[in-house]
Structure formats: structure tokens, C-alpha cells
Motif scaffolding. Structure first.
Motif, mmCIF file in Angstrom:
data_model
loop_
_atom_site.group_PDB
_atom_site.id
_atom_site.type_symbol
_atom_site.label_atom_id
_atom_site.label_comp_id
_atom_site.label_asym_id
_atom_site.label_seq_id
_atom_site.Cartn_x
_atom_site.Cartn_y
_atom_site.Cartn_z
ATOM 1 N N GLY A 111 0.827 -1.199 0.000
ATOM 2 C CA GLY A 111 0.000 0.000 0.000
ATOM 3 C C GLY A 111 0.861 1.247 0.000
ATOM 4 O O GLY A 111 2.044 1.209 0.372
ATOM 5 N N ARG A 112 0.250 2.357 -0.426
ATOM 6 C CA ARG A 112 0.987 3.624 -0.463
ATOM 7 C C ARG A 112 1.378 4.062 0.947
ATOM 8 O O ARG A 112 0.532 4.224 1.814
ATOM 9 C CB ARG A 112 0.151 4.712 -1.127
ATOM 10 C CG ARG A 112 0.751 6.103 -1.071
ATOM 11 C CD ARG A 112 2.133 6.184 -1.764
ATOM 12 N NE ARG A 112 1.999 6.259 -3.207
ATOM 13 C CZ ARG A 112 2.715 5.505 -4.049
ATOM 14 N NH1 ARG A 112 3.573 4.600 -3.585
ATOM 15 N NH2 ARG A 112 2.550 5.619 -5.354
ATOM 16 N N GLY A 113 2.676 4.210 1.176
ATOM 17 C CA GLY A 113 3.180 4.630 2.478
ATOM 18 C C GLY A 113 3.663 3.504 3.364
ATOM 19 O O GLY A 113 4.218 3.778 4.435
ATOM 20 N N THR A 114 3.492 2.241 2.938
ATOM 21 C CA THR A 114 3.971 1.145 3.784
ATOM 22 C C THR A 114 5.480 1.231 3.983
ATOM 23 O O THR A 114 5.985 1.107 5.105
ATOM 24 C CB THR A 114 3.608 -0.217 3.161
ATOM 25 O OG1 THR A 114 3.994 -0.220 1.779
ATOM 26 C CG2 THR A 114 2.126 -0.506 3.290
ATOM 27 N N ALA A 115 6.201 1.467 2.877
ATOM 28 C CA ALA A 115 7.662 1.566 2.945
ATOM 29 C C ALA A 115 8.114 2.980 3.245
ATOM 30 O O ALA A 115 9.063 3.190 4.011
ATOM 31 C CB ALA A 115 8.276 1.077 1.625
ATOM 32 N N ASP A 116 7.440 3.956 2.654
ATOM 33 C CA ASP A 116 7.880 5.363 2.748
ATOM 34 C C ASP A 116 6.766 6.216 3.324
ATOM 35 O O ASP A 116 6.035 6.850 2.585
ATOM 36 C CB ASP A 116 8.289 5.847 1.359
ATOM 37 C CG ASP A 116 8.937 7.218 1.370
ATOM 38 O OD1 ASP A 116 9.374 7.661 2.450
ATOM 39 O OD2 ASP A 116 9.004 7.844 0.306
ATOM 40 N N MET A 117 6.667 6.398 4.668
ATOM 41 C CA MET A 117 7.413 5.562 5.602
ATOM 42 C C MET A 117 6.580 5.317 6.857
ATOM 43 O O MET A 117 7.057 5.410 7.966
ATOM 44 C CB MET A 117 8.763 6.205 5.942
ATOM 45 C CG MET A 117 8.624 7.590 6.527
ATOM 46 S SD MET A 117 10.165 8.299 7.184
ATOM 47 C CE MET A 117 10.499 7.188 8.555
ATOM 48 N N LYS A 118 5.290 5.022 6.628
ATOM 49 C CA LYS A 118 4.401 4.868 7.781
ATOM 50 C C LYS A 118 4.704 3.613 8.583
ATOM 51 O O LYS A 118 4.410 3.555 9.789
ATOM 52 C CB LYS A 118 2.948 4.895 7.328
ATOM 53 C CG LYS A 118 2.494 6.264 6.830
ATOM 54 C CD LYS A 118 1.052 6.238 6.365
ATOM 55 C CE LYS A 118 0.584 7.625 5.930
ATOM 56 N NZ LYS A 118 -0.804 7.595 5.416
ATOM 57 N N THR A 172 17.258 -0.978 4.587
ATOM 58 C CA THR A 172 17.244 -2.434 4.500
ATOM 59 C C THR A 172 17.564 -2.871 3.068
ATOM 60 O O THR A 172 17.015 -2.316 2.114
ATOM 61 C CB THR A 172 15.885 -2.993 4.938
ATOM 62 O OG1 THR A 172 15.667 -2.661 6.306
ATOM 63 C CG2 THR A 172 15.817 -4.508 4.778
ATOM 64 N N GLY A 173 18.441 -3.856 2.944
ATOM 65 C CA GLY A 173 18.767 -4.384 1.628
ATOM 66 C C GLY A 173 19.901 -3.677 0.926
ATOM 67 O O GLY A 173 20.127 -3.902 -0.264
ATOM 68 N N GLY A 349 14.009 0.573 -4.168
ATOM 69 C CA GLY A 349 13.053 0.249 -5.215
ATOM 70 C C GLY A 349 11.620 0.122 -4.770
ATOM 71 O O GLY A 349 10.727 -0.106 -5.605
ATOM 72 N N GLU A 350 11.319 0.273 -3.473
ATOM 73 C CA GLU A 350 9.943 0.138 -2.981
ATOM 74 C C GLU A 350 9.207 1.471 -2.929
ATOM 75 O O GLU A 350 8.019 1.540 -3.242
ATOM 76 C CB GLU A 350 9.935 -0.510 -1.594
ATOM 77 C CG GLU A 350 10.250 -2.002 -1.599
ATOM 78 C CD GLU A 350 9.206 -2.823 -2.343
ATOM 79 O OE1 GLU A 350 8.064 -2.367 -2.491
ATOM 80 O OE2 GLU A 350 9.564 -3.920 -2.791
ATOM 81 N N ALA A 351 9.874 2.523 -2.508
ATOM 82 C CA ALA A 351 9.203 3.807 -2.312
ATOM 83 C C ALA A 351 8.666 4.354 -3.630
ATOM 84 O O ALA A 351 9.278 4.201 -4.690
ATOM 85 C CB ALA A 351 10.172 4.811 -1.691
ATOM 86 N N HIS A 352 7.493 4.976 -3.554
ATOM 87 C CA HIS A 352 6.889 5.713 -4.659
ATOM 88 C C HIS A 352 6.448 4.824 -5.826
ATOM 89 O O HIS A 352 6.215 5.313 -6.921
ATOM 90 C CB HIS A 352 7.839 6.792 -5.192
ATOM 91 C CG HIS A 352 8.271 7.799 -4.176
ATOM 92 N ND1 HIS A 352 9.007 8.923 -4.506
ATOM 93 C CD2 HIS A 352 8.092 7.875 -2.834
ATOM 94 C CE1 HIS A 352 9.258 9.634 -3.418
ATOM 95 N NE2 HIS A 352 8.706 9.002 -2.391
ATOM 96 N N THR A 353 6.325 3.536 -5.604
ATOM 97 C CA THR A 353 5.932 2.632 -6.679
ATOM 98 C C THR A 353 4.477 2.206 -6.528
ATOM 99 O O THR A 353 3.880 2.305 -5.451
ATOM 100 C CB THR A 353 6.803 1.370 -6.695
ATOM 101 O OG1 THR A 353 6.593 0.632 -5.474
ATOM 102 C CG2 THR A 353 8.276 1.725 -6.812
ATOM 103 N N GLU A 354 3.894 1.687 -7.616
ATOM 104 C CA GLU A 354 2.509 1.217 -7.585
ATOM 105 C C GLU A 354 2.370 -0.044 -6.752
ATOM 106 O O GLU A 354 1.283 -0.362 -6.273
ATOM 107 C CB GLU A 354 2.036 0.968 -9.016
ATOM 108 C CG GLU A 354 0.550 0.663 -9.136
ATOM 109 C CD GLU A 354 0.079 0.654 -10.577
ATOM 110 O OE1 GLU A 354 -0.787 -0.188 -10.907
ATOM 111 O OE2 GLU A 354 0.563 1.480 -11.369
ATOM 112 N N THR A 355 3.470 -0.766 -6.560
ATOM 113 C CA THR A 355 3.448 -2.003 -5.772
ATOM 114 C C THR A 355 4.213 -1.838 -4.457
ATOM 115 O O THR A 355 4.741 -2.814 -3.920
ATOM 116 C CB THR A 355 4.064 -3.155 -6.583
ATOM 117 O OG1 THR A 355 5.394 -2.797 -6.976
ATOM 118 C CG2 THR A 355 3.223 -3.452 -7.815
#
Length: 379
Positions: A111-118, A172-173, A349-355
Motif C-alpha cells: 500500500g501507499r506509504g507502507t515503505a515510505d514511511m508509515k 534495509t537491503g 526500489g519500494e518507495a513511490h511505486t505502484e506495488t
């Protein structure tokens, strides 16, 4: 206080559900362009869960900042932001007043914000609630990080000045897949515009004018020849860059242009800048800085080592001290005198993506890391 490697098993098991649920709740709240509702949620959760043990404020910008522990001691802040970039259509539940979609599968939250950064904000909130801090502990969730650090800059201007901060952006990563590392430096970004001004004329009488595009191309050639700066940090070479990204000039096929604008994207590194101001030595050329997000470097080795030990204790694989290519609010804090590191669950590669997604296991790990740092950093 926890010894290195002895993270409390019950605390981690408790977080298996709690950090996931808190992240789901926070991610579901829309916070693109208007962060009010997400800020309300964070403020109300802290009031309910920590209550009289903390001082909680909501400043004029919309930042939520809470403090507990010894106010006479030095302050460690766990820092994040609750604004997000514009969600993709599949990330918005249209039938529920625009609530954001949050899905759990294969050990990750999407979901939007899961990684960046909620996700990191949720982990920091739980660590703040549960920790018995070594000094004064603060948790801060800022607004406007995605649009130039609006919230962080406001908080700093209003006196937010922790001696130390762990900023929960992604680390991470970087050394290996799934390993949470400690970023001790990151690049900044300076965006600028080169404007060449000439004299318009009919193209059939070109000698009567001064061609702004020609002058602009001289500036472009100068930019191409600049040597990007580089510094050595944590056994890595952190390299900057200077790139022309846009050019706009001319009004018609038969008119000598009197104006041409060139956009430059520059990735800055701690202590060094490319000498872009040299373009102003060219005839008819002006240079304007439109955005300047500062880089960050942690020069407090003892603090970085304390965080590193907590991170090392929280996972079976050894982390590394790394650098990040992206600007974060750590840059604003570092520029104001705070010793910062970046440590968080998001992967490249996670932030700001559709997935966009985040690992639930790593969320749990970060929650344990933040608590251990809060309880051990002054030891």
C-alpha cells in the motif's frame, strides 16, 4: 537496559501483531496533500497509549512531536514523516471515501506509504511507548517531507534540536537482501535553473538579435565538463552528479529566441559542491537555486556504533555501515547540529511505486531496534 544480542522475546512476540495492525491503520489514512487525518491519528494514539507519561504537541505545520524521560538529559529522537506521494489508482479504495488500500500477503504489507514511511513511524511509536529511555526520548512525525522537508524545517525553526536522531527512512537491503543496515551518510539534492537572456529578432535577420539558445548551450557545455564531487564515507565513495534534465526556449520557428531556460539536477555530497555558479561568468546567463535539500553525514562515531550494535543484535546476519543515494529529513537535522543515522525497513526500489510494500518481519525488527537504542544510547 538490554544487553547486546538479548532482545526481549516477549516484546518481539507482542509486536508481531501490534506493529502490523498499527501500520495497517496508519497506511489506510489518506495523507497526500493533506496530512491532517494521519496526524490526528498519531496524536490521539500517543495520547491514549502514553498519556501522562509524555508531553505531546501538534505544531502549526501539523507535525506531531512527543517527549518523555529526563528533560534535563540529552535527547534522542525517533524521526519519520506521515505524508506520502500521490497514490496510484489501485492504491485507493474508491468506495470508501478515498481510504488507501492495504493488503497483506507473503509476509509483506502492500500500500501507499507502507515503505515510505508509515511502517517505520508505527515502529517508532511503539518503541516510544514501550521504552524506558536512557535520557530524554522524542518521537517526531513530520509533514511535508516529500515536498522539501516542510515539516522538519518548521520544527527546527521552532526549536526542535535533539542531540541525536534515528531517522526511519529505508536502510534495509543495501549490503545484502533483507539485512537492515545503518546509513551514516546520504546525498542531498540541489535543483537549479540556468536562464539565458538574449534579444529577439526575425530569423531572416538573425544578426539583429542575440540568440538565447546559443548562450544556453554554452552553459550546458560548461555543466557537462564539471567534475561531480565525491567523498569517502564508511569505506564507500559517495559520488555526486550534475545532470541537465530540461531545456525550454524559443517562441516560433522564425523568431530568434530571447530566452532559454535549462534545468539542472545536482546530487550533492557532504562538504562538497560542484561549482555550478561558474555559469554566471558566461554572457547573458543567470543561475537560480530552486531547491536545496542538504546531504547528511554522521560524524559521531560512538552514536553510530551504538545504533549499529542494536541493529546487529536484532538480526541473524551482520549489518554494515552504508550510504544512501536519497535525501531525507536527516539532512535538515544534521545541518542544524543533530547527529543522525538512517535506519528503517524500506528496501531500495519500494518507495513511490505502484506495488510499494514492506516486510512485516523487518517492521518488527525495526521496532525492537528503536527500543533498544532508546534504552542504551547513553550507556
Amino acid at each position: 537496559m538490554w544487553a547486546a544480542g538479548a532482545i526481549n522475546t516477549l516484546a518481539v512476540e507482542r509486536a508481531v501483531v501490534t506493529v502490523t495492525e498499527l501500520t495497517r491503520e496508519l497506511v489506510s489514512i489518506p495523507s497526500y496533500e493533506d496530512e491532517t487525518e494521519a496526524g490526528d491519528f498519531i496524536e490521539e494514539w500517543l495520547e491514549r497509549e502514553v498519556g501522562g507519561d509524555a508531553t505531546i504537541i501538534r505544531d502549526e505545520a501539523g507535525n506531531v512531536i512527543a517527549r518523555k524521560g529526563d528533560p534535563a538529559a540529552e535527547t534522542l529522537a525517533l524521526v519519520g514523516h506521515h505524508d506520502v506521494v500521490e497514490p496510484a489508482t489501485p492504491q485507493v479504495r474508491q468506495e470508501d471515501d478515498g481510504e488507501y488500500v492495504v493488503e497483506e500477503r507473503d509476509g509483506r504489507l502492500y500500500g501507499r506509504g507502507t515503505a515510505d514511511m508509515k511502517g517505520a513511524v508505527a515502529a517508532a511509536m511503539l518503541a516510544f511507548r514501550d521504552a524506558e529511555p536512557a535520557g530524554e526520548l522524542a518521537v517526531a512525525s513530520f509533514v511535508g517531507e516529500e515536498v522539501g522537508g516542510v515539516g522538519a524545517r518548521h520544527a527546527i525553526d521552532e526549536g526542535f534540536a535533539p542531540e541525536y536522531a534515528v531517522v526511519g527512512e529505508g536502510s534495509t537491503g543495501y549490503s545484502s537482501p533483507g539485512v537492515t543496515d545503518v546509513a551514516v551518510a546520504h546525498k542531498g539534492r540541489r535543483g537549479s535553473t540556468i536562464t539565458a537572456r538574449g534579444v529577439a529578432a526575425h530569423a531572416s535577420e538573425a544578426e539583429a538579435g542575440e540568440n538565447a539558445i546559443y548562450w544556453a548551450t554554452e552553459a550546458v557545455s560548461l555543466v557537462r565538463d564539471l567534475e561531480p564531487p565525491a567523498v569517502e564515507v564508511a569505506d564507500e565513495t559517495l559520488e555526486g552528479s550534475v545532470v541537465v534534465t530540461e531545456i525550454d526556449g524559443g517562441t516560433a520557428m522564425n523568431v530568434v529566441p530571447d530566452c532559454c531556460e535549462v534545468t539542472v539536477d545536482e546530487r550533492t555530497v557532504p562538504g562538497e559542491r560542484a561549482p555550478l555558479e561558474r555559469v554566471e561568468e558566461l554572457e547573458g546567463v543567470e543561475w537560480t537555486v530552486d531547491q536545496d535539500l542538504p546531504p547528511m553525514e554522521c560524524t559521531d562515531e560512538a552514536f553510530a556504533e551504538t545504533v549499529f550494535e542494536a541493529v546487529d543484535a536484532a538480526q541473524p546476519v551482520a549489518p554494515e555501515l552504508v550510504t544512501k543515494p536519497h535525501a531525507t529529513d536527516a539532512g535538515w537535522l544534521a545541518a542544524a547540529g543533530t547527529a543522525c543515522v538512517v535506519c528503517g525497513p524500506a528496501e531500495p526500489g519500494e518507495a513511490h511505486t505502484e506495488t510499494e510494500s514492506v516486510s512485516i518481519d523487518v517492521l518488527e525488527r525495526c521496532r525492537a531496534i528503536y527500543r533498544q537504542v532508546a534504552e542504551s544510547w547513553l550507556a
